[in-house]
Design a protein around this motif. Structure first.
Motif, PDB file in Angstrom:
ATOM      1  N   GLN A 280      55.168 110.166  80.055  1.00  7.19           N
ATOM      2  CA  GLN A 280      55.541 110.677  78.835  1.00  7.19           C
ATOM      3  C   GLN A 280      56.909 111.102  78.643  1.00  7.19           C
ATOM      4  O   GLN A 280      57.251 112.491  78.613  1.00  7.19           O
ATOM      5  CB  GLN A 280      54.698 111.769  78.492  1.00  7.19           C
ATOM      6  CG  GLN A 280      52.973 111.432  78.443  1.00  7.19           C
ATOM      7  CD  GLN A 280      52.196 112.646  78.685  1.00  7.19           C
ATOM      8  OE1 GLN A 280      52.510 113.843  78.605  1.00  7.19           O
ATOM      9  NE2 GLN A 280      50.818 112.307  79.005  1.00  7.19           N
ATOM     10  N   SER A 288      52.084 123.015  77.164  1.00  7.54           N
ATOM     11  CA  SER A 288      50.783 122.688  77.173  1.00  7.54           C
ATOM     12  C   SER A 288      50.100 123.829  76.982  1.00  7.54           C
ATOM     13  O   SER A 288      50.151 124.825  77.654  1.00  7.54           O
ATOM     14  CB  SER A 288      50.138 121.915  78.329  1.00  7.54           C
ATOM     15  OG  SER A 288      48.820 121.455  78.498  1.00  7.54           O
ATOM     16  N   GLU A 314      49.066 109.577  77.328  1.00  4.35           N
ATOM     17  CA  GLU A 314      48.501 110.092  76.165  1.00  4.35           C
ATOM     18  C   GLU A 314      48.269 111.674  76.463  1.00  4.35           C
ATOM     19  O   GLU A 314      47.814 112.115  77.659  1.00  4.35           O
ATOM     20  CB  GLU A 314      46.963 109.500  75.921  1.00  4.35           C
ATOM     21  CG  GLU A 314      47.405 108.168  75.085  1.00  4.35           C
ATOM     22  CD  GLU A 314      47.989 108.890  73.351  1.00  4.35           C
ATOM     23  OE1 GLU A 314      48.204 109.868  73.098  1.00  4.35           O
ATOM     24  OE2 GLU A 314      48.219 107.951  72.437  1.00  4.35           O
ATOM     25  N   TRP A 317      47.572 115.937  72.031  1.00  4.19           N
ATOM     26  CA  TRP A 317      48.736 116.648  71.258  1.00  4.19           C
ATOM     27  C   TRP A 317      48.513 117.652  70.257  1.00  4.19           C
ATOM     28  O   TRP A 317      47.301 117.186  69.374  1.00  4.19           O
ATOM     29  CB  TRP A 317      49.630 115.535  70.654  1.00  4.19           C
ATOM     30  CG  TRP A 317      50.080 114.310  71.566  1.00  4.19           C
ATOM     31  CD1 TRP A 317      49.664 113.002  71.499  1.00  4.19           C
ATOM     32  CD2 TRP A 317      50.889 114.425  72.704  1.00  4.19           C
ATOM     33  NE1 TRP A 317      50.095 112.243  72.667  1.00  4.19           N
ATOM     34  CE2 TRP A 317      51.007 113.104  73.625  1.00  4.19           C
ATOM     35  CE3 TRP A 317      51.767 115.360  73.320  1.00  4.19           C
ATOM     36  CZ2 TRP A 317      51.715 113.016  74.605  1.00  4.19           C
ATOM     37  CZ3 TRP A 317      52.560 115.234  74.454  1.00  4.19           C
ATOM     38  CH2 TRP A 317      52.394 113.906  75.127  1.00  4.19           C
ATOM     39  N   ALA A 361      51.384 114.495  65.795  1.00  4.42           N
ATOM     40  CA  ALA A 361      52.053 114.239  67.013  1.00  4.42           C
ATOM     41  C   ALA A 361      52.422 113.127  67.439  1.00  4.42           C
ATOM     42  O   ALA A 361      53.596 112.679  67.850  1.00  4.42           O
ATOM     43  CB  ALA A 361      51.413 114.886  68.085  1.00  4.42           C
ATOM     44  N   HIS A 362      51.635 111.808  67.271  1.00  8.06           N
ATOM     45  CA  HIS A 362      51.878 110.411  67.501  1.00  8.06           C
ATOM     46  C   HIS A 362      53.193 110.286  66.439  1.00  8.06           C
ATOM     47  O   HIS A 362      54.176 109.535  66.912  1.00  8.06           O
ATOM     48  CB  HIS A 362      50.744 109.707  67.298  1.00  8.06           C
ATOM     49  CG  HIS A 362      49.887 109.688  68.156  1.00  8.06           C
ATOM     50  ND1 HIS A 362      48.552 109.474  68.062  1.00  8.06           N
ATOM     51  CD2 HIS A 362      49.926 109.787  69.577  1.00  8.06           C
ATOM     52  CE1 HIS A 362      47.837 109.558  69.179  1.00  8.06           C
ATOM     53  NE2 HIS A 362      48.685 109.591  70.274  1.00  8.06           N
ATOM     54  N   LEU A 496      56.311 120.042  70.300  1.00  7.25           N
ATOM     55  CA  LEU A 496      55.316 118.992  70.631  1.00  7.25           C
ATOM     56  C   LEU A 496      54.317 119.497  71.732  1.00  7.25           C
ATOM     57  O   LEU A 496      54.584 119.693  72.801  1.00  7.25           O
ATOM     58  CB  LEU A 496      55.687 117.621  71.007  1.00  7.25           C
ATOM     59  CG  LEU A 496      54.579 116.591  71.420  1.00  7.25           C
ATOM     60  CD1 LEU A 496      53.853 116.114  70.260  1.00  7.25           C
ATOM     61  CD2 LEU A 496      55.129 115.358  72.193  1.00  7.25           C
ATOM     62  N   ASP A 498      50.237 120.423  73.401  1.00 11.82           N
ATOM     63  CA  ASP A 498      49.183 119.643  73.495  1.00 11.82           C
ATOM     64  C   ASP A 498      48.006 120.600  74.133  1.00 11.82           C
ATOM     65  O   ASP A 498      48.332 121.583  74.667  1.00 11.82           O
ATOM     66  CB  ASP A 498      49.256 118.680  74.533  1.00 11.82           C
ATOM     67  CG  ASP A 498      49.668 118.956  76.074  1.00 11.82           C
ATOM     68  OD1 ASP A 498      48.823 119.250  76.576  1.00 11.82           O
ATOM     69  OD2 ASP A 498      50.844 118.845  76.353  1.00 11.82           O
ATOM     70  N   THR A 501      46.430 116.951  78.927  1.00  7.91           N
ATOM     71  CA  THR A 501      46.603 115.492  78.959  1.00  7.91           C
ATOM     72  C   THR A 501      45.323 114.767  78.929  1.00  7.91           C
ATOM     73  O   THR A 501      44.115 115.589  79.092  1.00  7.91           O
ATOM     74  CB  THR A 501      47.110 115.038  80.418  1.00  7.91           C
ATOM     75  OG1 THR A 501      46.423 115.298  81.445  1.00  7.91           O
ATOM     76  CG2 THR A 501      48.564 115.351  80.345  1.00  7.91           C
TER      77      THR A 501
END
Length: 581
Positions: A280, A288, A314, A317, A361-362, A496, A498, A501
């Motif tokens: 990533q 995170s 991935e 997110w 987020a994507h 960003l 999350d 993961t």
């Protein structure tokens, strides 16, 4: 190597997936041991919103709502877009309700409730539900845990004593200025604070309550849990089958041999930034919300015995704020507020701001890869909105000295000093503060205001989905649209973040770990964020991480209960430890 222990099932990790697997294995008469790396149990489940996405759960059926399994399967096929096998999707749809039935029958600690209205994240897709399939547990007084209370992993940001909100409370709380029901939630919070101080209540909701209930059920059945006992290696036999693991406990390496199998439920690699950046590269910081000790131990151990991995690029997110002290704060309801828009480094909108957080987020990631700054991006709003909606935890009520959260009509000076929030008296001035082209920001604001006055977002369709509306303003024709008015204007820096993961070990529909050629590694199972997600690159609805973790924990336990056990002699075993890489 010192002691050797023999059990039927060894489970690595004490989150929702691991504890559900332990209960299911024990119910089948198997001797079960759970080992946990941390000094606390609960994992990312204990830090979560506690929702469990289970279409067809008993709590739905009790309310007269029975989703068609084929419709649910159609929905999951659509959002996973061919990345997940039909066998795994079918297993999830069929087994998730059975998992919840099992838990309800296994212990009186389990109380599951469904309150319709929190839609699936794509309710307009075939098979999607506007009513939603997110199942929750009621709050619980943590004193019921007894000595285990201090072993429960606490939230990263502790709320003041007595402050807790259930999922439905939260929605109403965000409407504190729009409805009397919202104001009633505020009164309820004050009452809860009073009770906590006077009567010593230690109530906990959402993920804390779910983790506590799972642990109480384990205690009830006397299922052992070793804390502060990291798994360091898997043990294999001459055929390559996994027959146990090496665990560090009290400073000594101990071999745990498992007659039926090992279930890896140890989470993802949330906080191994070097490893994450290999897969990533867009990440520059550890932002995170996941379990602080989630560093991918189970995934690495699986790879060392030949397991394949999938979707390591991935994560679950979640756009967020990051304050100077490193504290992270979700950006959820703010993206659904009417009087705001979000811009990239060009000062332009790039997505429906109210979209599901994975999609948002994507879009940040894809935009960043074009060379235009999207990480961070900026949420732009006005003074009226700040006075009307809950923004970044600020309550739009008169100033209360000593309140545990910001209140009052003025934006906190500390926010401005932090650089996370910018303020200006014109869009051109604000553009200079956040480093975007002034005329483009002005044009974006003018265009947004035109669309808001028309009542429809022709550019990104914000407000068309009932999901968008959930945290919007129900007093408006379009709950997600209203023009920005007079200055001052504010911009909030969105990074960003999350929830952890989501990529991991490749598994089949029984949660068995697979090699690159899709052959099965006998004796090894993986669930939760240790395994590649049954949701692919998407997210079906609130609880779409915990739901699969618990479901495939249950599935793994059922499968290994039906396989033949190995006969071990502690004195004669010469198993192989996996070589380190």
């Amino acid at each position: 190597m010192s002691d050797t222990h023999i059990v039927d099932v060894l489970i690595v990790g004490s989150g929702g997936g691991g504890m559900t697997a332990a209960l299911a294995a024990d119910a089948r008469g198997l001797s079960t041991l759970v080992v946990e790396k941390a000094r606390h149990f609960g994992g990312s489940t204990a830090l979560s919103g506690g929702g469990i996405w289970v279409p067809g759960a008993p709590s739905q059926r009790r309310e007269g709502y029975v989703p068609d399994p084929e419709d649910v399967l159609t929905y999951l096929r659509a959002i996973t877009d061919g990345l997940v096998s039909d066998a795994r999707l079918r297993q999830y749809v069929a087994a998730a309700p059975r998992m919840m039935e099992f838990l309800e029958e296994a212990s009186s600690w389990f109380e599951f409730v469904w309150k319709p209205g929190y839609a699936d994240y794509y309710p307009e897709l075939p098979g999607g539900s506007a009513l939603g399939s997110t199942i929750n547990v009621p709050a619980i007084d943590l004193r019921k845990l007894g000595d285990e209370e201090h072993n429960l992993l606490a939230p990263l940001a502790l709320a003041p004593k007595g402050i807790w909100l259930g999922p439905k409370d939260l929605r109403l709380f965000y409407q504190v200025r729009q409805s009397w029901r919202g104001k009633a939630i505020l009164v309820k919070l004050l009452w809860r604070m009073f009770r906590a101080r006077v009567f010593g209540d230690r109530m906990a909701a959402i993920g804390q309550s779910l983790a506590a209930r799972l642990r109480l059920a384990m205690v009830e059945r006397d299922i052992p849990l070793w804390l502060d006992s990291p798994m360091t290696d898997l043990i294999t036999d001459d055929s390559g089958a996994v027959i146990g693991a090496v665990v560090q406990r009290d400073g000594r390496g101990q071999r745990i041999l498992a007659r039926r199998g090992v279930i890896l439920a140890s989470g993802g690699f949330d906080h191994d930034l070097a490893w994450r950046r290999q897969h990533q590269p867009v990440l520059e910081h550890d932002w995170s919300f996941g379990n602080p000790l989630a560093t991918g131990d189970g995934i690495r151990a699986g790879e060392r015995v030949g397991a394949a991995t999938e979707l390591l690029d991935e994560a679950w997110w979640f756009p967020a704020l990051c304050w100077p002290d490193g504290r992270l704060q979700f950006m959820l309801n703010e993206r659904m507020m009417p009087s705001q828009f979000i811009v990239n480094g060009n000062g332009e909108r790039f997505i429906n701001e109210a979209a599901p957080y994975m999609d948002f987020a994507h879009a940040m990631i894809a935009g960043q890869q074009t060379g235009v700054t999207h990480i961070p991006c900026w949420l732009v709003t006005d003074q009226r909105s700040f006075h009307r909606y809950v923004v970044a935890g600020h309550l739009p009520i008169p100033k209360i000295p000593g309140a545990p959260v910001p209140t009052g009509r003025r934006i906190p000076q500390a926010w401005l000093d932090s650089g996370v929030v910018k303020a200006a008296n014109s869009f051109e001035e604000l553009a200079g503060e956040i480093g975007v082209p002034p005329q483009r920001l002005r044009n974006t604001a003018q265009r947004f205001n035109e669309l808001a006055r028309s009542g429809h977002d022709d550019d990104f369709n914000r407000g068309d989905s009932v999901y968008d509306n959930y945290y919007g303003d129900p007093t408006l024709p379009n709950p997600n649209l209203h023009p920005l008015g007079k200055p001052p204007y504010y911009a909030f820096r969105i990074i960003l973040g999350d929830l952890g993961t989501s990529g991991g070990l490749r598994t089949d529909e029984h949660a068995r770990v697979l090699r690159a050629d899709n052959s099965v590694i006998d004796g090894l199972y993986a669930v939760g964020n240790t395994s590649a997600p049954v949701m692919g690159r998407s997210y079906a609805g609130a609880g779409a991480t915990i739901g699969p973790a618990m479901t495939f924990g249950y599935v793994a336990a059922q499968h290994l209960a039906d396989v033949s056990g190995r006969n071990f002699s502690a004195e004669t075993q010469t198993p192989h430890q996996s070589p380190r890489r």
